[in-house]
Design a protein around this motif. Structure first.
Motif, PDB file in Angstrom:
ATOM      1  N   MET A   1       6.991 -13.802 -15.068  1.00 53.02           N
ATOM      2  CA  MET A   1       6.664 -12.462 -15.015  1.00 53.02           C
ATOM      3  C   MET A   1       7.798 -11.440 -15.383  1.00 53.02           C
ATOM      4  O   MET A   1       8.886 -11.259 -14.799  1.00 53.02           O
ATOM      5  N   SER A   2       7.156 -10.518 -16.347  1.00 52.93           N
ATOM      6  CA  SER A   2       7.959  -9.454 -16.812  1.00 52.93           C
ATOM      7  C   SER A   2       8.237  -8.423 -15.563  1.00 52.93           C
ATOM      8  O   SER A   2       7.399  -8.207 -14.796  1.00 52.93           O
ATOM      9  N   GLU A   3       9.353  -7.724 -15.699  1.00 53.64           N
ATOM     10  CA  GLU A   3       9.620  -6.705 -14.472  1.00 53.64           C
ATOM     11  C   GLU A   3       9.097  -5.442 -14.913  1.00 53.64           C
ATOM     12  O   GLU A   3       9.362  -4.916 -16.182  1.00 53.64           O
ATOM     13  N   THR A   4       8.350  -4.758 -14.078  1.00 51.06           N
ATOM     14  CA  THR A   4       7.884  -3.500 -14.187  1.00 51.06           C
ATOM     15  C   THR A   4       8.429  -2.451 -13.195  1.00 51.06           C
ATOM     16  O   THR A   4       8.973  -3.016 -12.002  1.00 51.06           O
ATOM     17  N   LEU A   5       8.253  -1.340 -13.263  1.00 53.39           N
ATOM     18  CA  LEU A   5       8.621  -0.178 -12.230  1.00 53.39           C
ATOM     19  C   LEU A   5       7.828  -0.461 -10.947  1.00 53.39           C
ATOM     20  O   LEU A   5       8.361  -0.628  -9.892  1.00 53.39           O
ATOM     21  N   GLU A   6       6.423  -0.857 -11.133  1.00 54.81           N
ATOM     22  CA  GLU A   6       5.730  -1.164  -9.701  1.00 54.81           C
ATOM     23  C   GLU A   6       6.431  -2.485  -9.098  1.00 54.81           C
ATOM     24  O   GLU A   6       6.398  -2.455  -7.994  1.00 54.81           O
ATOM     25  N   SER A   7       6.664  -3.624  -9.878  1.00 57.85           N
ATOM     26  CA  SER A   7       7.332  -4.542  -9.357  1.00 57.85           C
ATOM     27  C   SER A   7       8.768  -4.661  -8.730  1.00 57.85           C
ATOM     28  O   SER A   7       8.852  -4.946  -7.427  1.00 57.85           O
ATOM     29  N   VAL A   8       9.313  -3.716  -9.213  1.00 60.12           N
ATOM     30  CA  VAL A   8      10.709  -3.261  -8.472  1.00 60.12           C
ATOM     31  C   VAL A   8      10.543  -2.511  -7.391  1.00 60.12           C
ATOM     32  O   VAL A   8      11.300  -2.682  -6.330  1.00 60.12           O
ATOM     33  N   ILE A   9       9.659  -1.563  -7.403  1.00 60.26           N
ATOM     34  CA  ILE A   9       9.487  -0.647  -6.033  1.00 60.26           C
ATOM     35  C   ILE A   9       8.841  -1.345  -5.167  1.00 60.26           C
ATOM     36  O   ILE A   9       9.424  -1.407  -3.951  1.00 60.26           O
ATOM     37  N   ARG A  10       7.791  -2.310  -5.434  1.00 58.96           N
ATOM     38  CA  ARG A  10       7.172  -3.155  -4.541  1.00 58.96           C
ATOM     39  C   ARG A  10       8.366  -4.118  -3.772  1.00 58.96           C
ATOM     40  O   ARG A  10       8.600  -4.129  -2.507  1.00 58.96           O
ATOM     41  N   GLU A  11       9.160  -4.682  -4.774  1.00 62.04           N
ATOM     42  CA  GLU A  11      10.120  -5.632  -4.238  1.00 62.04           C
ATOM     43  C   GLU A  11      10.971  -5.055  -3.047  1.00 62.04           C
ATOM     44  O   GLU A  11      11.198  -5.827  -1.974  1.00 62.04           O
ATOM     45  N   TRP A  12      11.721  -3.712  -3.647  1.00 64.81           N
ATOM     46  CA  TRP A  12      12.604  -3.125  -2.499  1.00 64.81           C
ATOM     47  C   TRP A  12      12.213  -2.266  -1.357  1.00 64.81           C
ATOM     48  O   TRP A  12      12.756  -2.636  -0.486  1.00 64.81           O
ATOM     49  N   VAL A  13      10.686  -2.220  -1.404  1.00 69.29           N
ATOM     50  CA  VAL A  13      10.356  -1.508  -0.348  1.00 69.29           C
ATOM     51  C   VAL A  13      10.120  -2.632   0.689  1.00 69.29           C
ATOM     52  O   VAL A  13      10.119  -2.510   1.947  1.00 69.29           O
ATOM     53  N   VAL A  14       9.530  -3.655   0.336  1.00 70.74           N
ATOM     54  CA  VAL A  14       9.264  -5.027   1.248  1.00 70.74           C
ATOM     55  C   VAL A  14      10.652  -5.530   1.630  1.00 70.74           C
ATOM     56  O   VAL A  14      10.500  -5.744   2.851  1.00 70.74           O
ATOM     57  N   LYS A  15      11.499  -5.630   0.999  1.00 69.82           N
ATOM     58  CA  LYS A  15      12.884  -6.186   1.478  1.00 69.82           C
ATOM     59  C   LYS A  15      13.348  -5.175   2.469  1.00 69.82           C
ATOM     60  O   LYS A  15      13.918  -5.576   3.260  1.00 69.82           O
ATOM     61  N   ASP A  16      13.096  -4.036   2.063  1.00 69.97           N
ATOM     62  CA  ASP A  16      13.779  -2.816   3.121  1.00 69.97           C
ATOM     63  C   ASP A  16      13.045  -3.181   4.509  1.00 69.97           C
ATOM     64  O   ASP A  16      13.716  -2.644   5.472  1.00 69.97           O
ATOM     65  N   TYR A  17      11.932  -3.185   4.492  1.00 66.96           N
ATOM     66  CA  TYR A  17      10.914  -3.293   5.715  1.00 66.96           C
ATOM     67  C   TYR A  17      11.515  -4.644   6.499  1.00 66.96           C
ATOM     68  O   TYR A  17      11.799  -4.525   7.876  1.00 66.96           O
ATOM     69  N   PHE A  18      12.272  -5.473   5.993  1.00 70.01           N
ATOM     70  CA  PHE A  18      12.711  -6.883   6.666  1.00 70.01           C
ATOM     71  C   PHE A  18      14.286  -6.539   7.090  1.00 70.01           C
ATOM     72  O   PHE A  18      14.737  -7.442   7.610  1.00 70.01           O
ATOM     73  N   THR A  19      14.755  -5.388   6.471  1.00 68.73           N
ATOM     74  CA  THR A  19      16.174  -5.157   6.598  1.00 68.73           C
ATOM     75  C   THR A  19      16.677  -4.242   7.964  1.00 68.73           C
ATOM     76  O   THR A  19      15.949  -3.486   8.142  1.00 68.73           O
ATOM     77  N   PRO A  20      17.516  -4.845   8.751  1.00 66.04           N
ATOM     78  CA  PRO A  20      17.664  -3.979   9.897  1.00 66.04           C
ATOM     79  C   PRO A  20      18.275  -2.778   9.691  1.00 66.04           C
ATOM     80  O   PRO A  20      19.152  -2.507   9.026  1.00 66.04           O
ATOM     81  N   ASN A  21      17.604  -1.659  10.524  1.00 68.60           N
ATOM     82  CA  ASN A  21      18.171  -0.482  10.693  1.00 68.60           C
ATOM     83  C   ASN A  21      17.709   0.364   9.258  1.00 68.60           C
ATOM     84  O   ASN A  21      18.162   1.689   9.094  1.00 68.60           O
ATOM     85  N   ILE A  22      16.984  -0.087   8.361  1.00 66.40           N
ATOM     86  CA  ILE A  22      16.596   0.186   7.307  1.00 66.40           C
ATOM     87  C   ILE A  22      15.005   0.970   7.571  1.00 66.40           C
ATOM     88  O   ILE A  22      14.148   0.111   7.851  1.00 66.40           O
ATOM     89  N   LYS A  23      14.820   2.232   7.259  1.00 64.32           N
ATOM     90  CA  LYS A  23      13.331   2.635   7.824  1.00 64.32           C
ATOM     91  C   LYS A  23      12.636   2.580   6.530  1.00 64.32           C
ATOM     92  O   LYS A  23      12.290   3.634   5.820  1.00 64.32           O
ATOM     93  N   ALA A  24      11.914   1.559   5.971  1.00 65.04           N
ATOM     94  CA  ALA A  24      10.794   1.610   4.980  1.00 65.04           C
ATOM     95  C   ALA A  24       9.888   2.406   5.432  1.00 65.04           C
ATOM     96  O   ALA A  24       8.878   2.807   4.619  1.00 65.04           O
ATOM     97  N   GLU A  25       9.599   2.708   6.822  1.00 67.06           N
ATOM     98  CA  GLU A  25       8.490   3.535   7.038  1.00 67.06           C
ATOM     99  C   GLU A  25       8.594   4.834   6.513  1.00 67.06           C
ATOM    100  O   GLU A  25       7.478   5.667   5.938  1.00 67.06           O
ATOM    101  N   VAL A  26       9.920   5.324   6.266  1.00 69.30           N
ATOM    102  CA  VAL A  26       9.681   6.880   5.330  1.00 69.30           C
ATOM    103  C   VAL A  26       9.293   6.721   4.121  1.00 69.30           C
ATOM    104  O   VAL A  26       8.597   7.657   3.524  1.00 69.30           O
ATOM    105  N   ILE A  27       9.582   5.746   3.448  1.00 68.69           N
ATOM    106  CA  ILE A  27       9.072   5.438   2.014  1.00 68.69           C
ATOM    107  C   ILE A  27       7.404   5.382   1.777  1.00 68.69           C
ATOM    108  O   ILE A  27       6.829   5.888   1.113  1.00 68.69           O
TER     109      ILE A  27
END
Length: 257
Positions: A1-27
């Motif tokens: 599956m080719s990488e797109t801007l949407e897929s990159v944003i989706r991947e890192w927002v989701v990862k940040d949600y599960f990262t301690p002390n990272i506030k994905a809520e702000v995003i």
């Protein structure tokens, strides 16, 4: 599956949600801003991150509400990406006070904003006693601030003028003057075509499952609200991206569909 801007944003927002002390809520807060007015029919997003007074203590910057919508009432929307209210019990009490039938937007939120701007360490406006403040005081305060810096305010463009002045003076980059960023919030209120001061308020908590976290505050489901965005905006890539992010965070069995 080719990488797109949407897929990159989706991947890192989701990862940040599960990262301690990272506030994905702000995003998520930012991504939701375009659509949040749809949470309450007939409303407009007026401002974000408005300071809430601590009971009867005005001008002390603390608790902030995520979104302020205006229509028949003023709706204070608090975004919560978890159902836990362990860390915001006191903030919930302050918000409950805001929707008391005896208090209007001006009595609480308007007075709080003007109290901050009126402080000697912020703009030192000398507005006089708060008991005389009205919707017109919002405009008076804005005009006074711009006049201090040699700028004449323009009807309908106050928020833009505020942003330009904040950028020019580099207040966003100075801890000492960060409270001056509330000038932008003031500009948004002044630009709103109706009088906000006497409108009653209602508080809504937007939580993952719409579970009630405070007895006097209405809950709404973040999952349901975002899941329906692509149906209401079928050709909107951001609406689909948000739906995909929320699905990946809370509903893993639907991720990727």
């Amino acid at each position: 599956m080719s990488e797109t801007l949407e897929s990159v944003i989706r991947e890192w927002v989701v990862k940040d949600y599960f990262t301690p002390n990272i506030k994905a809520e702000v995003i998520l807060d930012t991504l939701l801003s375009k659509y949040i007015h749809e949470l309450v029919e007939g409303t407009t997003l007026v401002a974000k991150e408005m300071s809430i007074p601590r009971g009867d203590l005005f001008g002390s910057i603390g608790t902030k509400i995520d979104y302020v919508l205006a229509g028949d009432k003023v709706y204070l929307i608090e975004l919560k990406t978890t159902d836990s209210s362990d860390n915001d019990e006191q903030a919930g009490k302050y918000l409950e006070e805001c929707q008391s039938q005896e208090k209007s937007f001006g009595d609480k939120i308007g007075r709080q904003l003007l109290s901050i701007l009126n402080k000697k360490a912020v703009f030192n406006l000398k507005l006089g006693g708060h008991e005389h403040w009205t919707n017109e005081t919002l405009r008076t305060a804005f005009d006074l601030i711009l006049k201090k810096y040699g700028v004449k305010s323009q009807d309908g463009h106050c928020a833009e003028q505020a942003m330009a002045l904040i950028r020019e003076k580099r207040w966003t980059q100075s801890k000492k003057y960060r409270s001056r960023k509330y000038l932008y919030t003031l500009g948004k209120l002044v630009d709103y075509p109706e009088k906000l001061w006497d409108k009653q308020m209602e508080v809504i908590y937007l939580t993952p499952n719409g579970r009630r976290t405070h007895e006097g505050i209405e809950p709404r489901s973040l999952k349901k609200f975002v899941a329906d965005l692509p149906n209401r905006h079928p050709n909107d890539e951001l609406a689909q991206l948000l739906a995909d992010i929320i699905a990946a965070i809370y509903l893993p069995e639907k991720a990727g569909k």
